[in-house]
Motif scaffolding. Structure first.
Motif, PDB file in Angstrom:
ATOM      1  N   ASP A  47       0.913  -1.244   0.086  1.00 46.44           N
ATOM      2  CA  ASP A  47       0.170   0.131   0.092  1.00 46.44           C
ATOM      3  C   ASP A  47       1.174   1.352   0.563  1.00 46.44           C
ATOM      4  O   ASP A  47      -0.093   2.580   0.710  1.00 46.44           O
ATOM      5  N   ARG A  48       2.398   1.134  -0.331  1.00 46.06           N
ATOM      6  CA  ARG A  48       2.571   2.720  -0.308  1.00 46.06           C
ATOM      7  C   ARG A  48       3.161   2.619  -2.230  1.00 46.06           C
ATOM      8  O   ARG A  48       2.994   1.648  -2.663  1.00 46.06           O
ATOM      9  N   LYS A  49       4.127   3.292  -1.789  1.00 48.24           N
ATOM     10  CA  LYS A  49       3.558   4.265  -3.759  1.00 48.24           C
ATOM     11  C   LYS A  49       5.473   4.291  -3.685  1.00 48.24           C
ATOM     12  O   LYS A  49       5.504   4.844  -4.007  1.00 48.24           O
ATOM     13  N   ILE A  50       5.228   2.972  -3.656  1.00 44.45           N
ATOM     14  CA  ILE A  50       6.833   2.758  -4.535  1.00 44.45           C
ATOM     15  C   ILE A  50       6.601   1.331  -5.194  1.00 44.45           C
ATOM     16  O   ILE A  50       5.890   0.035  -5.077  1.00 44.45           O
ATOM     17  N   SER A  51       7.550   1.372  -6.383  1.00 47.05           N
ATOM     18  CA  SER A  51       7.062   0.350  -7.318  1.00 47.05           C
ATOM     19  C   SER A  51       8.212  -0.031  -6.800  1.00 47.05           C
ATOM     20  O   SER A  51       9.751  -0.201  -6.324  1.00 47.05           O
ATOM     21  N   VAL A  52       8.117  -1.105  -7.603  1.00 48.47           N
ATOM     22  CA  VAL A  52       8.479  -3.066  -6.973  1.00 48.47           C
ATOM     23  C   VAL A  52       9.283  -3.500  -8.636  1.00 48.47           C
ATOM     24  O   VAL A  52       8.306  -2.680  -9.775  1.00 48.47           O
ATOM     25  N   ILE A 102      -2.133   5.043 -10.478  1.00 50.29           N
ATOM     26  CA  ILE A 102      -1.801   3.366 -11.096  1.00 50.29           C
ATOM     27  C   ILE A 102      -0.486   3.717 -10.478  1.00 50.29           C
ATOM     28  O   ILE A 102       0.567   3.869  -9.899  1.00 50.29           O
ATOM     29  N   ARG A 103      -0.308   1.745 -10.126  1.00 52.40           N
ATOM     30  CA  ARG A 103       0.397   1.547  -9.292  1.00 52.40           C
ATOM     31  C   ARG A 103       1.505   0.504 -10.245  1.00 52.40           C
ATOM     32  O   ARG A 103       0.486  -0.222 -10.553  1.00 52.40           O
ATOM     33  N   ILE A 104       2.743   0.809 -10.424  1.00 52.16           N
ATOM     34  CA  ILE A 104       3.473  -0.475 -10.759  1.00 52.16           C
ATOM     35  C   ILE A 104       4.587  -1.576 -11.045  1.00 52.16           C
ATOM     36  O   ILE A 104       4.928  -0.871  -9.879  1.00 52.16           O
ATOM     37  N   ILE A 105       4.113  -2.575 -11.467  1.00 46.99           N
ATOM     38  CA  ILE A 105       4.661  -2.932 -10.795  1.00 46.99           C
ATOM     39  C   ILE A 105       5.390  -3.877 -12.365  1.00 46.99           C
ATOM     40  O   ILE A 105       4.866  -3.802 -13.328  1.00 46.99           O
ATOM     41  N   SER A 106       6.846  -4.217 -12.145  1.00 44.06           N
ATOM     42  CA  SER A 106       7.684  -4.582 -13.706  1.00 44.06           C
ATOM     43  C   SER A 106       8.593  -5.936 -12.982  1.00 44.06           C
ATOM     44  O   SER A 106       8.341  -5.659 -12.388  1.00 44.06           O
TER      45      SER A 106
END
Ligand SMILES: Nc1ncnc2c1ncn2[C@@H]1O[C@H](COP(=O)(O)OP(=O)(O)OP(=O)(O)O)[C@@H](O)[C@H]1O
Length: 612
Positions: free
Chosen positions: A342-347, A457-461
């Motif tokens: 739930d944090r704005k940290i990209s992964v 949006i939340r990005i997970i790459s």
């Protein structure tokens, strides 16, 4: 010895014993007699019988004994089914000697009441003299008090075999007692009963340990390999911090008196992080553990049933719990992932193809508070000509062939949710710049549109390519890399996972038509290196389900590359030597061999099996 004694003779024998005279009675009975006369000042000429509590008193004992009752009920019913119709009554007493549960033959009801073998009877040695429950409570040991072993002559028709039940911290909680109203005179007739009762108490404690320590590793222990999996002598629970969190009582006899709270590696010459190596996943044969105090013991580790490891005191969300079955690297990954959902940290998820990167990204999305959709894009699979419009959408009639109503684009589809960018390293440079803008400005400019649209949006790459290397070569924008690179999670390949057996079972169980494997096939599956990772396991299970029509799949049903078994490379024969050269340090030996620790262990196991 053991028939109904004449009162005078019985009383005389007790007094003589109390004065220290040796008789042919068992030592535990003599000790109880001495306690009764010398400590409790009981008079063997007086008939006492158990006190029967009032309903109100019994209710309060029942309330206090709720945990004990819940713990023992199943084991009691199981035991009683086996001895039913043999004239036995089964009693459960709490730590104060009060019977809180009784199962007996309804036809014997009157006799049982008469003998006081009912719920609410109080059997403390200080009140009733030597009896099974009372003596067991006083000594903490299993005991048979057979007929004339009883202190009170009125109780001498009875034969009582009692065993203690302990909680997972080793505290005496109560006593399980099997009594017979008319046992044969010979005490030896009850020897088998004593063993059955001990095994029943052992299983009750074992079930209680497993139930109360679902988040811990359970280490089953036995002095010999037989029955290690089905009925081990003892077990200890080991928490995530490597400390012993619970035990069954026999662990004290096998290992040491004070165990709970101590570090696992104080007791065993073994690192708790290596427990997966003692699980079925890596060792179809049982392991042997060296104890710090000297000696060896056979051991089998069972991974946590519930992967609810805690993250800063909070249980892991269920979707993230389900991504592994006890592999330490995956467990760490799940814990770190849970901290950022739930944090704005990209992964960025890094790992070989098929290791479950998208599966994990989806689990992170499901574990988050985001209510929008999860949208996955494979940047390598989209043709370059389409990728722009697919990602960013376009305005109505933006170009020849465009849809009259325009296209929303996957980034806007993911609004309020998660955008999973698979194979991000394959995204063309031009699009990288546009993606960077989306991430910096939180808005999308569809192709041919005049106005940008806001997006959340939340990005997970994910990538199996070396992104820093690509950046260095100029194939990937450095600024975008830093935007995406908030938290990097490395997903281990399946061959390095300690929970491989769990993973195979899980996928086999979820395969349409379900699939089971013979022991030989399972061995081959565990020995395979799985270059296709989870995807290859899925394909194998599907193939076997299709070929086997519900019959367990054997080696002949497995794909050829698995059925052929591992190629025993010369390295395998050298592993032991390498380990010796490294002074037994597995991490160092694995590093020198150029493989990970789990693979090293597995190859050692394999080499060991081959040598048998
Ligand atoms: N823990 C798991 N339990 C059950 N199925 C799983 C698990 N992990 C992965 N899978 C399944 O394995 C398959 C491959 O997983 P996924 O597509 O997530 O891998 P990936 O690493 O993203 O692969 P690629 O790099 O090739 O895109 C999928 O069908 C996924 O549902």
């Amino acid at each position: 010895m053991g028939g109904i004694p004449e009162t005078g003779t019985h009383v005389l024998e007790i007094f003589r014993a109390a004065e220290g005279e040796l008789t042919r009675r068992d030592a535990d009975v003599l000790e109880s007699w001495r306690r009764c006369v010398n400590q409790h000042k009981l008079d063997p000429t007086r008939h006492m019988g158990p006190r029967i509590l009032t309903q109100q008193e019994l209710r309060s004992h029942l309330q206090e004994s709720e945990e004990l009752l819940g713990m023992a009920r199943h084991g009691m019913e199981d035991l009683y089914r086996r001895v039913n119709a043999m004239g036995y009554v089964l009693l459960l007493s709490n730590a104060r000697g009060v019977t809180v549960d009784a199962i007996g033959d309804a036809e014997l009801d009157r006799d049982l009441r008469h003998a006081g073998l009912i719920a609410g009877s109080e059997w403390g040695e200080q009140h009733v003299g030597t009896n099974g429950v009372g003596a067991c409570l006083a000594s903490g040991q299993a005991i048979t008090v057979h007929r004339s072993d009883h202190f009170d002559v009125a109780l001498t028709p009875l034969s009582c075999t009692a065993v203690p039940i302990h909680d997972t911290r080793g505290r005496l909680m109560g006593v399980l007692d099997l009594s017979h109203l008319q046992a044969p005179a010979d005490k030896m007739s009850q020897a088998l009963t004593l063993e059955v009762m001990k095994s029943c108490a052992r299983r009750i404690e074992m079930a209680n340990l497993v139930r109360n320590h679902r988040e811990d590793w359970i280490l089953r222990l036995n002095p010999s390999p037989e029955f290690l999996d089905v009925d081990p002598m003892a077990a200890v629970a080991v928490g995530g911090d490597g400390r012993i969190t619970g035990v069954t009582h026999n662990a004290h006899d096998l290992l040491d008196q004070n165990l709970v709270g101590r570090r696992f590696d104080e007791i065993f010459a073994y690192n708790p992080e290596d427990l997966p190596v003692l699980s079925r996943a890596l060792a179809p044969v049982e392991g042997v553990l060296e104890m710090q105090a000297g000696g060896m013991i056979f051991a089998r580790a069972v991974p946590p049933a519930k992967a609810a490891r805690m993250v800063a005191g909070v249980a892991l969300p269920a979707p993230l719990q389900s991504i592994h079955g006890g592999d330490p690297a995956m467990a760490r990954l799940a814990e770190r992932a849970a901290k950022v959902v739930d944090r704005k940290i990209s992964v960025i998820l890094r790992g070989e193809t098929g290791t479950g990167k998208e599966f994990i990204a989806r689990a992170m999305h499901q574990s988050s508070r985001r209510r929008g959709p999860f949208v996955a894009i494979n940047c390598a699979a989209l043709p370059e000509s389409l990728i722009e419009s697919e990602l960013f959408g376009y305005a109505p009639n933006a170009f020849t062939g465009a849809h009259a109503r325009g296209k929303k684009g996957l980034i806007r589809e993911a609004h309020g949710g998660t955008l999973f960018l698979d194979e991000i390293g394959d995204m063309p440079l031009g699009l990288q710049a546009r993606l960077l803008r989306v991430l910096s400005e939180h808005e999308v400019l569809p192709v041919g549109a005049a106005r940008a649209e806001p997006v959340d949006i939340r990005i997970i790459s994910a990538s199996h390519r070396d992104l820093p290397g690509l950046v260095a070569e100029g194939g990937f924008r450095q600024d975008l890399y830093y935007r995406l690179n908030g938290l990097v999670l490395d997903v281990p390949p399946v061959r390095a996972r300690a929970d491989l057996a769990w993973l195979i079972e899980r996928i086999a169980g979820a395969t349409e038509g379900k699939v089971a494997f013979t022991a030989k096939a399972r061995q081959l599956l565990l020995a395979h290196d799985w270059p296709g990772n989870v995807r290859e396991i899925i394909n194998t299970c599907e193939l076997c389900a299709a070929l086997c029509d519900g019959v367990p799949a054997g080696p002949e049903d497995l794909p050829a590359q698995i059925a052929a078994g591992p190629v025993p490379g010369p390295a395998e024969a050298d592993l032991q030597r390498l380990l010796d050269d490294c002074g037994g340090n597995v991490s160092e030996a694995a590093r020198r061999a150029g493989i990970d620790r789990s693979t090293f262990y597995r190859r050692m196991q394999r080499a060991g099996r081959a040598g048998r």
